[in-house]
Design a protein around this motif. Structure first.
Motif, mmCIF file in Angstrom:
data_model
loop_
_atom_site.group_PDB
_atom_site.id
_atom_site.type_symbol
_atom_site.label_atom_id
_atom_site.label_comp_id
_atom_site.label_asym_id
_atom_site.label_seq_id
_atom_site.Cartn_x
_atom_site.Cartn_y
_atom_site.Cartn_z
ATOM 1 N N ILE A 238 0.844 -1.196 0.000
ATOM 2 C CA ILE A 238 0.000 0.000 0.000
ATOM 3 C C ILE A 238 0.881 1.248 0.000
ATOM 4 O O ILE A 238 0.626 2.209 -0.739
ATOM 5 C CB ILE A 238 -0.926 0.001 1.226
ATOM 6 N N ARG A 239 1.917 1.242 0.829
ATOM 7 C CA ARG A 239 2.825 2.394 0.865
ATOM 8 C C ARG A 239 3.492 2.598 -0.487
ATOM 9 O O ARG A 239 3.603 3.720 -0.985
ATOM 10 C CB ARG A 239 3.901 2.192 1.947
ATOM 11 N N GLY A 240 3.908 1.501 -1.108
ATOM 12 C CA GLY A 240 4.537 1.599 -2.420
ATOM 13 C C GLY A 240 3.588 2.136 -3.469
ATOM 14 O O GLY A 240 3.965 2.970 -4.290
ATOM 15 N N ALA A 241 2.329 1.662 -3.434
ATOM 16 C CA ALA A 241 1.344 2.154 -4.402
ATOM 17 C C ALA A 241 1.095 3.639 -4.204
ATOM 18 O O ALA A 241 0.966 4.395 -5.173
ATOM 19 C CB ALA A 241 0.034 1.369 -4.253
ATOM 20 N N PHE A 242 1.050 4.089 -2.948
ATOM 21 C CA PHE A 242 0.797 5.500 -2.664
ATOM 22 C C PHE A 242 1.925 6.377 -3.202
ATOM 23 O O PHE A 242 1.683 7.345 -3.943
ATOM 24 C CB PHE A 242 0.648 5.701 -1.155
ATOM 25 N N LEU A 243 3.156 6.057 -2.852
ATOM 26 C CA LEU A 243 4.279 6.901 -3.264
ATOM 27 C C LEU A 243 4.512 6.828 -4.770
ATOM 28 O O LEU A 243 4.777 7.846 -5.417
ATOM 29 C CB LEU A 243 5.538 6.482 -2.501
ATOM 30 N N ALA A 244 4.392 5.633 -5.347
ATOM 31 C CA ALA A 244 4.583 5.501 -6.790
ATOM 32 C C ALA A 244 3.485 6.247 -7.549
ATOM 33 O O ALA A 244 3.752 6.859 -8.603
ATOM 34 C CB ALA A 244 4.584 4.026 -7.186
ATOM 35 N N VAL A 294 17.114 -1.787 -11.303
ATOM 36 C CA VAL A 294 17.811 -1.538 -10.040
ATOM 37 C C VAL A 294 17.193 -2.311 -8.885
ATOM 38 O O VAL A 294 17.897 -2.843 -8.022
ATOM 39 C CB VAL A 294 17.815 -0.028 -9.733
ATOM 40 N N ARG A 295 15.870 -2.374 -8.850
ATOM 41 C CA ARG A 295 15.159 -2.998 -7.722
ATOM 42 C C ARG A 295 13.932 -3.737 -8.250
ATOM 43 O O ARG A 295 12.818 -3.212 -8.211
ATOM 44 C CB ARG A 295 14.773 -1.916 -6.717
ATOM 45 N N PRO A 296 14.101 -4.949 -8.762
ATOM 46 C CA PRO A 296 13.010 -5.670 -9.440
ATOM 47 C C PRO A 296 11.777 -5.897 -8.564
ATOM 48 O O PRO A 296 10.672 -6.025 -9.083
ATOM 49 C CB PRO A 296 13.658 -7.004 -9.835
ATOM 50 N N GLU A 297 11.949 -5.954 -7.239
ATOM 51 C CA GLU A 297 10.809 -6.179 -6.360
ATOM 52 C C GLU A 297 10.008 -4.913 -6.095
ATOM 53 O O GLU A 297 8.979 -4.955 -5.417
ATOM 54 C CB GLU A 297 11.271 -6.770 -5.023
ATOM 55 N N GLY A 298 10.445 -3.784 -6.642
ATOM 56 C CA GLY A 298 9.768 -2.508 -6.424
ATOM 57 C C GLY A 298 10.483 -1.667 -5.389
ATOM 58 O O GLY A 298 11.285 -2.161 -4.598
ATOM 59 N N LEU A 299 10.179 -0.376 -5.390
ATOM 60 C CA LEU A 299 10.863 0.521 -4.462
ATOM 61 C C LEU A 299 10.486 0.260 -3.009
ATOM 62 O O LEU A 299 11.320 0.410 -2.115
ATOM 63 C CB LEU A 299 10.512 1.986 -4.820
ATOM 64 N N PHE A 300 9.243 -0.137 -2.757
ATOM 65 C CA PHE A 300 8.763 -0.324 -1.397
ATOM 66 C C PHE A 300 8.020 -1.651 -1.304
ATOM 67 O O PHE A 300 6.781 -1.661 -1.248
ATOM 68 C CB PHE A 300 7.856 0.836 -0.987
ATOM 69 N N PRO A 301 8.730 -2.780 -1.359
ATOM 70 C CA PRO A 301 8.047 -4.080 -1.354
ATOM 71 C C PRO A 301 7.206 -4.260 -0.097
ATOM 72 O O PRO A 301 7.488 -3.670 0.944
ATOM 73 C CB PRO A 301 9.202 -5.087 -1.407
ATOM 74 N N ALA A 302 6.168 -5.072 -0.217
ATOM 75 C CA ALA A 302 5.219 -5.262 0.882
ATOM 76 C C ALA A 302 5.901 -5.894 2.078
ATOM 77 O O ALA A 302 6.717 -6.815 1.956
ATOM 78 C CB ALA A 302 4.049 -6.142 0.419
ATOM 79 N N SER A 303 5.534 -5.394 3.256
ATOM 80 C CA SER A 303 6.033 -5.969 4.498
ATOM 81 C C SER A 303 5.262 -7.241 4.808
ATOM 82 O O SER A 303 4.046 -7.300 4.687
ATOM 83 C CB SER A 303 5.857 -4.960 5.642
ATOM 84 N N ARG A 304 5.962 -8.274 5.214
ATOM 85 C CA ARG A 304 5.308 -9.565 5.549
ATOM 86 C C ARG A 304 5.175 -9.770 7.044
ATOM 87 O O ARG A 304 4.824 -10.829 7.500
ATOM 88 C CB ARG A 304 6.124 -10.730 4.947
ATOM 89 N N ARG A 305 5.494 -8.735 7.829
ATOM 90 C CA ARG A 305 5.455 -8.925 9.284
ATOM 91 C C ARG A 305 4.031 -8.921 9.807
ATOM 92 O O ARG A 305 3.194 -8.227 9.268
ATOM 93 C CB ARG A 305 6.247 -7.814 9.971
#
Length: 305
Positions: A238-244, A294-305
């Motif tokens: 969600i954070r990644g979607a927001f910033l992107a 540079v970062r194939p998983e995305g800039l802010f990959p989802a947290s799994r915690r």
């Protein structure tokens, strides 16, 4: 100064609309592993529902609330009747099936509402300019979009990161089999997630409806940007979607506003105006390409915690 502030706010507003669309898409993709090309159709249906209910009730706000509920129910019905059968299958099956749903929704809209577009008029209190800085005014409705989208983003973040259902959603994104083994009704969880994603897409569509004409296929082009956003931000984040989404909205809006003047230094006026939108889009896709390298998983990959 006036133009810079206005275009900055336009970019923020467009980025937040993109976030609402991309947030639902990234949840569905990250948790259910479902490539849903029909997500843009839910965006379109939200706009059509809002225009229809607002005309029936004579109230913009009541029509919007009814449209939000209708899109939520439509998403739940779609998941239960059609998409549930695609889980665990190849992504190519997802693409083919959901592309078929795009055709279905487009033809259904043509049969119900006709081929002509609809308009969603704003109430008078949302059409007045609002002073934001000395000598600078901005449309009240666009400010309302920014406020509503920021509020939804905050509630979505708190819901996913601070509640039990959010914990289950994040666990489902990490290990579906384990959650099923713990006795969680994974089918119900998937239905809730898809319904939430549909409601977010419908909310984006109904908020965009007063700005653009409500028309068949209106969700298809914007869906491409939503996929770009989840690639840049990180699938399931969600954070990644927001910033992107903010990045993409700013690049697109500021590029269309200021690139023509820069291009006129080397091209004639007509060519510069034509090339600017294409160059803005190229900058967005260039950003995506750089992130993938540079970062194939995305800039802010989802947290799994």
């Amino acid at each position: 100064m006036l133009l810079v502030v206005e275009q900055f706010l336009n970019g923020l507003q467009f980025g937040l609309l993109l976030f609402l669309l991309a947030a639902g898409l990234t949840l569905v993709f990250g948790i259910m592993d479902l490539v849903n090309l029909a997500h843009g159709s839910l965006y379109m249906m939200g706009a059509y529902f809002a225009a229809t209910f607002a005309a029936w009730t004579g109230s913009f706000v009541l029509g919007a609330l009814m449209a939000l509920g209708a899109t939520l129910l439509l998403g739940i019905a779609l998941e239960v009747t059609a998409l549930r059968h695609l889980y665990g299958r190849d992504h190519l099956d997802h693409v083919l099936a959901t592309f078929g749903l795009i055709l279905f929704f487009n033809e259904a809209v043509r049969l119900i509402w006709g081929p002509a577009g609809l308009a969603l008029p704003l109430p008078a209190w949302l059409t007045v300019p609002v002073p934001i800085l000395p000598g600078i005014h901005y449309p009240a409705y666009r400010l309302a979009i920014i406020v509503v989208a920021l509020l939804v983003a905050l509630l979505l973040y708190l819901g996913v990161m601070r509640t039990r259902i959010g914990m289950l959603i994040r666990a489902g994104a990490s290990n579906r089999e384990m959650i099923g083994a713990l006795g969680i009704n994974i089918k119900l969880l998937y239905t809730l997630v898809f319904g939430l994603g549909a409601a977010l897409a419908g909310l984006a569509g109904m908020m965009q409806a007063p700005i653009l004409t409500v028309q068949i296929g209106m969700g298809e082009n914007i869906l491409i940007l939503a996929f770009v956003i989840i690639v840049i931000g990180g699938i399931g984040s969600i954070r990644g979607a927001f910033l992107a989404a903010i990045f993409v909205g700013m690049i697109d809006t500021l590029g269309r506003a200021f690139l023509p003047n820069l291009l006129r230094q080397v091209l004639n006026g007509a060519a510069a105006s034509t090339a600017a939108p294409a160059l803005s889009s190229m900058l967005i896709y260039l950003l995506m390409a750089i992130v993938l390298v540079v970062r194939p998983e995305g800039l802010f990959p989802a947290s799994r915690r």
